[in-house]
Write a protein that holds these residues in place. Structure first.
Motif, PDB file in Angstrom:
ATOM      1  N   MET A 377      36.228  24.077  38.739  1.00 58.65           N
ATOM      2  CA  MET A 377      36.082  25.186  39.678  1.00 58.65           C
ATOM      3  C   MET A 377      35.123  26.275  39.196  1.00 58.65           C
ATOM      4  O   MET A 377      34.886  26.440  38.004  1.00 58.65           O
ATOM      5  N   VAL A 378      34.614  27.028  40.183  1.00 56.15           N
ATOM      6  CA  VAL A 378      33.970  28.306  39.913  1.00 56.15           C
ATOM      7  C   VAL A 378      34.975  29.383  40.325  1.00 56.15           C
ATOM      8  O   VAL A 378      35.433  29.404  41.472  1.00 56.15           O
ATOM      9  N   VAL A 379      35.369  30.223  39.387  1.00 58.56           N
ATOM     10  CA  VAL A 379      36.337  31.290  39.658  1.00 58.56           C
ATOM     11  C   VAL A 379      35.603  32.619  39.610  1.00 58.56           C
ATOM     12  O   VAL A 379      34.799  32.866  38.705  1.00 58.56           O
ATOM     13  N   LYS A 380      35.868  33.484  40.611  1.00 60.01           N
ATOM     14  CA  LYS A 380      35.171  34.768  40.708  1.00 60.01           C
ATOM     15  C   LYS A 380      36.178  35.897  40.846  1.00 60.01           C
ATOM     16  O   LYS A 380      37.178  35.774  41.555  1.00 60.01           O
ATOM     17  N   GLU A 381      35.878  37.010  40.175  1.00 56.86           N
ATOM     18  CA  GLU A 381      36.674  38.215  40.369  1.00 56.86           C
ATOM     19  C   GLU A 381      36.228  38.849  41.686  1.00 56.86           C
ATOM     20  O   GLU A 381      35.035  39.053  41.921  1.00 56.86           O
ATOM     21  N   THR A 382      37.169  39.163  42.561  1.00 56.15           N
ATOM     22  CA  THR A 382      36.840  39.527  43.940  1.00 56.15           C
ATOM     23  C   THR A 382      36.012  40.787  44.069  1.00 56.15           C
ATOM     24  O   THR A 382      35.230  40.926  45.002  1.00 56.15           O
ATOM     25  N   SER A 383      36.143  41.733  43.152  1.00 59.56           N
ATOM     26  CA  SER A 383      35.468  43.025  43.318  1.00 59.56           C
ATOM     27  C   SER A 383      34.158  43.129  42.559  1.00 59.56           C
ATOM     28  O   SER A 383      33.496  44.160  42.616  1.00 59.56           O
ATOM     29  N   LEU A 384      33.763  42.073  41.850  1.00 57.38           N
ATOM     30  CA  LEU A 384      32.530  42.126  41.051  1.00 57.38           C
ATOM     31  C   LEU A 384      31.423  41.333  41.729  1.00 57.38           C
ATOM     32  O   LEU A 384      31.660  40.446  42.531  1.00 57.38           O
ATOM     33  N   GLY A 386      26.817  40.257  41.137  1.00 54.50           N
ATOM     34  CA  GLY A 386      25.748  40.140  40.150  1.00 54.50           C
ATOM     35  C   GLY A 386      25.966  39.051  39.121  1.00 54.50           C
ATOM     36  O   GLY A 386      25.304  39.032  38.084  1.00 54.50           O
ATOM     37  N   GLY A 387      26.903  38.124  39.399  1.00 54.30           N
ATOM     38  CA  GLY A 387      27.142  37.054  38.436  1.00 54.30           C
ATOM     39  C   GLY A 387      28.129  37.428  37.344  1.00 54.30           C
ATOM     40  O   GLY A 387      28.378  36.633  36.430  1.00 54.30           O
ATOM     41  N   TYR A 388      28.715  38.622  37.423  1.00 53.32           N
ATOM     42  CA  TYR A 388      29.690  39.047  36.428  1.00 53.32           C
ATOM     43  C   TYR A 388      31.094  38.590  36.834  1.00 53.32           C
ATOM     44  O   TYR A 388      31.380  38.367  37.999  1.00 53.32           O
ATOM     45  N   GLY A 389      31.993  38.499  35.840  1.00 56.61           N
ATOM     46  CA  GLY A 389      33.385  38.159  36.114  1.00 56.61           C
ATOM     47  C   GLY A 389      33.577  36.765  36.662  1.00 56.61           C
ATOM     48  O   GLY A 389      34.465  36.534  37.468  1.00 56.61           O
ATOM     49  N   MET A 390      32.742  35.807  36.215  1.00 57.97           N
ATOM     50  CA  MET A 390      32.793  34.444  36.739  1.00 57.97           C
ATOM     51  C   MET A 390      33.170  33.450  35.650  1.00 57.97           C
ATOM     52  O   MET A 390      32.849  33.634  34.481  1.00 57.97           O
ATOM     53  N   LEU A 391      33.845  32.389  36.070  1.00 62.69           N
ATOM     54  CA  LEU A 391      34.049  31.218  35.228  1.00 62.69           C
ATOM     55  C   LEU A 391      33.414  30.037  35.937  1.00 62.69           C
ATOM     56  O   LEU A 391      33.744  29.748  37.092  1.00 62.69           O
ATOM     57  N   ILE A 392      32.484  29.358  35.283  1.00 64.37           N
ATOM     58  CA  ILE A 392      31.921  28.117  35.820  1.00 64.37           C
ATOM     59  C   ILE A 392      32.545  26.986  35.031  1.00 64.37           C
ATOM     60  O   ILE A 392      32.123  26.650  33.917  1.00 64.37           O
ATOM     61  N   GLY A 393      33.594  26.420  35.616  1.00 58.16           N
ATOM     62  CA  GLY A 393      34.437  25.479  34.907  1.00 58.16           C
ATOM     63  C   GLY A 393      33.731  24.332  34.212  1.00 58.16           C
ATOM     64  O   GLY A 393      33.987  24.075  33.026  1.00 58.16           O
ATOM     65  N   ASP A 402      41.034  28.776  29.071  1.00 59.42           N
ATOM     66  CA  ASP A 402      42.366  29.328  28.756  1.00 59.42           C
ATOM     67  C   ASP A 402      42.397  30.827  28.997  1.00 59.42           C
ATOM     68  O   ASP A 402      43.404  31.369  29.485  1.00 59.42           O
ATOM     69  N   GLU A 403      41.315  31.527  28.662  1.00 59.51           N
ATOM     70  CA  GLU A 403      41.252  32.972  28.874  1.00 59.51           C
ATOM     71  C   GLU A 403      41.346  33.301  30.368  1.00 59.51           C
ATOM     72  O   GLU A 403      42.073  34.217  30.774  1.00 59.51           O
ATOM     73  N   PHE A 404      40.621  32.543  31.195  1.00 59.35           N
ATOM     74  CA  PHE A 404      40.655  32.796  32.636  1.00 59.35           C
ATOM     75  C   PHE A 404      42.009  32.427  33.233  1.00 59.35           C
ATOM     76  O   PHE A 404      42.488  33.084  34.159  1.00 59.35           O
ATOM     77  N   ARG A 405      42.635  31.375  32.696  1.00 58.79           N
ATOM     78  CA  ARG A 405      43.956  31.001  33.189  1.00 58.79           C
ATOM     79  C   ARG A 405      44.939  32.160  32.975  1.00 58.79           C
ATOM     80  O   ARG A 405      45.744  32.494  33.873  1.00 58.79           O
ATOM     81  N   ALA A 406      44.852  32.798  31.815  1.00 57.31           N
ATOM     82  CA  ALA A 406      45.736  33.925  31.525  1.00 57.31           C
ATOM     83  C   ALA A 406      45.444  35.104  32.451  1.00 57.31           C
ATOM     84  O   ALA A 406      46.368  35.782  32.939  1.00 57.31           O
ATOM     85  N   LYS A 407      44.164  35.352  32.745  1.00 60.86           N
ATOM     86  CA  LYS A 407      43.792  36.442  33.647  1.00 60.86           C
ATOM     87  C   LYS A 407      44.315  36.197  35.054  1.00 60.86           C
ATOM     88  O   LYS A 407      44.819  37.105  35.710  1.00 60.86           O
ATOM     89  N   ILE A 408      44.189  34.964  35.506  1.00 58.80           N
ATOM     90  CA  ILE A 408      44.663  34.623  36.856  1.00 58.80           C
ATOM     91  C   ILE A 408      46.172  34.791  36.947  1.00 58.80           C
ATOM     92  O   ILE A 408      46.696  35.354  37.915  1.00 58.80           O
TER      93      ILE A 408
END
Length: 488
Positions: A377-384, A386-393, A402-408
């Motif tokens: 997956m590509v995971v995005k933070e909804t309020s950011l 410019g390509g910031y706050g993204m995970l390109i799985g 693992d870091e993004f899983r904890a954030k989610i």
């Protein structure tokens, strides 16, 4: 006499991606690119590289820059936007469909923002959940029942489009607050005309210069007092802003005032520019600062960028602010998932351009599905943006996943997820040869009142991931751009 050595311009393997220039696994040039390919192939050895170098020099000489900010840098880095001389070409019939789809989308989005700040009928009818509105970071209760000139909230917008491996277009993102990139679109065409006229003049392509006049017409149409010649100002955060070049370019090209917050003062619920000759009342403000910093009396009290009292002048109907405050409620990445429903609800039509399938992670069943497939997956933070706050799985490490899983898990409402799309590619010139790079298209729409209507700038801005294999095209992340041609 010996034969003239030609430039080594040749196709490349498509590797399963849709390519803008080549078809049939790279063995065939698409018909709308034939003129461009023939021109490139006719160059002598070294000429293509020399032309690219000329473009790079011009970008530096004219200060066409973007400022990068990074926590690892003591000083911000000002850099030129990488520009590739090979244009992206869109056939007329293809653009006609895109244009209709973009007009449809922005009309529905504008209707939605109006509804949010008035009756909220779409919420009452159960189409959009109430929490998606009232808990939205960009929802501004201060805008409830405020009269907006001509009911136009989204005067400027940048809709990001991508193509999948089959060549189908999708909307990736809606940029409705302070979209950037207009200047790079206009400068790309200007440089192509100046530095590679034999290419632009040999093809029948739609002009973009008239869109600057349309931009000015749209701003004038929103003057709340309907003056024939309103005073218009572009409000910039100042020279340290990453897009300051664009602010100066647009103000100069449209002949409007370029101001910072300290240049303006509010008196009797009217906004004035301070000048050597005294005060001049401003009728329309094209702001390039976010809501939070617009008025320290209404929003963030620590803001040094905005104008104290400007919201009172706005509510009194003495100035137009473009885009309207609170517009960001519609370009939150979680709200994006509901845009097709907005089109059906307000316009009674099916979307012409579809969304990328999107999982809203505040929904438990969708969250569970995504967490089990984060590597896809590509995971995005909804309020950011410019390509910031993204995970390109697919390209992330196990530690990053693992870091993004904890954030989610900690705050699922802050994230959305999408399957990784095999972004289409287009050729760039590197080392005197063609090489494929992933691209997207930021299409720009201008919406005014009355006869100004709605205008889609022909072509928009093609953004390029200049790093081989990268999917990130944002200029803030090192992406470049191309001139974008719509065939006439």
């Amino acid at each position: 006499m010996g034969a003239v050595e030609r430039s080594p311009i040749a196709p490349y393997a498509l590797e399963g991606f849709y390519d803008e220039m080549f078809a049939e696994n790279g063995m065939q040039v698409r018909s709308h690119y034939s003129q461009v390919f023939d021109q490139l192939a006719s160059l002598k050895a070294g000429e293509a590289g020399a032309k690219q170098a000329a473009f790079n020099r011009r970008m530096m000489e004219e200060g066409i820059t973007f400022t990068l900010y990074s926590p690892s840098q003591i000083q911000p880095l000002e850099r030129t936007i990488p520009f590739d001389l090979i244009p992206r070409v869109i056939p007329k019939e293809e653009w006609d469909v895109l244009e209709k789809g973009l007009l449809q989308r922005i009309t529905a989005l504008n209707r939605f923002v109006y509804d949010v700040y008035h009756g909220q009928q779409i919420v009452k009818d159960g189409i959009v959940p109430r929490r998606m509105v009232v808990a939205n970071k960009y929802f501004r209760p201060e805008m409830m029942h405020v009269r907006v000139p001509e009911d136009v909230y989204i005067t400027t917008s940048g809709i990001d489009l991508i193509r999948d491996e089959h060549g189908a277009y999708y909307v990736l993102e809606d940029n409705l607050r302070c979209p950037s990139g207009f200047s790079y679109l206009f400068k790309s065409r200007s440089m192509m005309n100046q530095l590679y006229p034999e290419l632009t003049l040999s093809s029948s392509i739609r002009d973009v210069e008239h869109s600057l006049n349309r931009f000015l017409t749209v701003l004038r149409s929103l003057c709340p007092t309907r003056k024939k010649d309103p005073v218009i100002a572009l409000l910039t955060p100042g020279e340290y802003n990453s897009a300051y070049y664009e602010h100066t370019f647009l103000a100069q090209q449209m002949g409007i005032h370029l101001v910072e917050g300290r240049d303006l003062v509010v008196m009797d619920h009217k906004v004035f520019i301070r000048g050597l000759g005294g005060l001049t009342q401003v009728d329309v403000i094209y702001r390039r600062i976010d809501d939070d910093y617009l008025d320290p009396l209404a929003f963030d009290p620590t803001s040094m960028l905005g104008v104290a009292g400007i919201m009172n002048a706005y509510r009194a109907g003495n100035v137009a602010i473009v885009n309207a405050p609170g517009t960001g409620v519609a370009d939150d990445k979680a709200m994006y998932a509901y845009v097709p429903d907005m089109i059906r609800y307000y316009l009674k039509e099916e979307p012409i351009i579809g969304n990328v399938p999107t999982y809203v992670l505040s929904r438990p069943e969708e969250r569970g599905y995504v967490l089990s497939r984060l590597h896809e997956m590509v995971v995005k933070e909804t309020s950011l943006s410019g390509g910031y706050g993204m995970l390109i799985g697919p390209s992330a490490s196990e530690a990053e996943i693992d870091e993004f899983r904890a954030k989610i898990m900690a705050d699922p409402g802050r994230y959305i997820a999408q399957p990784t799309i095999r972004l289409s590619r287009a050729p760039v010139l590197t080392g005197g040869q063609l090489a494929p790079r992933h691209i997207d298209l930021r299409a720009f729409i201008l919406m005014g009142g009355g006869t100004a209507g709605v205008h889609v700038i022909p072509g928009g801005l093609t953004r390029v991931a200049m790093t081989e294999g990268s999917l990130v095209v944002n200029s803030s992340q090192g992406g470049g751009c191309k001139d974008t041609w719509v065939m006439a």
